[in-house]
Write a protein that holds these residues in place. Sequence first.
Motif, short mmCIF file in Angstrom:
data_model
loop_
_atom_site.label_atom_id
_atom_site.label_comp_id
_atom_site.label_asym_id
_atom_site.label_seq_id
_atom_site.Cartn_x
_atom_site.Cartn_y
_atom_site.Cartn_z
N UNK A 167 0.39 9.38 7.99
CA UNK A 167 1.11 10.22 7.15
C UNK A 167 2.31 9.36 6.46
N UNK A 168 2.34 8.07 6.88
CA UNK A 168 3.49 7.19 6.25
C UNK A 168 2.97 6.75 4.85
N UNK A 169 4.13 6.60 4.09
CA UNK A 169 3.95 6.05 2.61
C UNK A 169 4.51 4.74 2.63
N UNK A 170 3.89 3.63 2.12
CA UNK A 170 4.45 2.36 2.04
C UNK A 170 4.62 1.82 0.68
N UNK A 171 5.96 1.45 0.56
CA UNK A 171 6.24 0.72 -0.81
C UNK A 171 5.50 -0.47 -1.22
N UNK A 172 5.23 -0.34 -2.49
CA UNK A 172 4.48 -1.44 -3.12
C UNK A 172 5.26 -2.92 -2.92
N UNK A 173 6.50 -2.77 -2.95
CA UNK A 173 7.37 -3.94 -2.75
C UNK A 173 7.29 -4.56 -1.34
N UNK A 174 7.02 -3.73 -0.31
CA UNK A 174 6.69 -4.32 0.96
C UNK A 174 5.51 -4.91 1.08
N UNK A 175 4.37 -4.21 0.27
CA UNK A 175 3.17 -4.71 0.43
C UNK A 175 2.82 -6.13 -0.25
N UNK A 176 3.83 -6.43 -1.27
CA UNK A 176 3.49 -7.77 -1.61
C UNK A 176 4.01 -8.82 -1.03
N UNK A 177 4.89 -8.56 0.19
CA UNK A 177 5.05 -9.78 1.11
C UNK A 177 4.75 -9.70 2.58
N UNK A 178 3.87 -8.69 2.69
CA UNK A 178 3.13 -8.79 4.10
C UNK A 178 1.48 -9.01 3.98
#
Length: 182
Positions: A167-178
């Motif tokens: 149920x978590x939502x992840x920011x696209x900003x975080x997904x760019x650096x991981x």
Amino acid sequence: MTIFLFRHLSLFRSVFISLWLISSASFALADDNVIDKIKSVYIYNFLSFIQWPEPKVPMTEYQLCMIADQEIIHKLKSVVVGELMDGLPIIVTSFSDMKTLGSCHLLYIQGDREVSPVLLREASQSGTLLIGDAKSLNSEGLGMVGFETRGRKVRVAVNLTRLKKAGFKVSSKLLRVVRIIR
């Protein structure tokens, strides 16, 4: 004269080797402190880039639970001191038992800590963000965010499937650096 010189040279060599060993140990300790600081900052930043599922009860604080050495707990406390998340204080505590799991928004498990698969399953089903570098976190297939440490570099791997399932939502900003794992 040669015996005198030999003794001093031998003493000098012993002192040099001792100092070298001590300095090597302090550099290793300094590396651990740097890595712990980096992980602490990452953990704090996850709060801004990950949205939790709707809570079942009104929240009064964000509780970050740690199964870790006191050093990294103190580092994280120093990072979050006085900080607010959505207007709520951020509290860092040592994880004590299963009864307190429901109040943990985030559970960090340090690499050398063993945790039960039951704890991991309960945490993943209760809306707790599971972070760690523990082998058990990944071996049980329940880890959501993992630290990958190589030397003095810390990288982050995110299991997007597990996060979304919980149920978590992840920011696209975080997904760019991981590194994304599915």
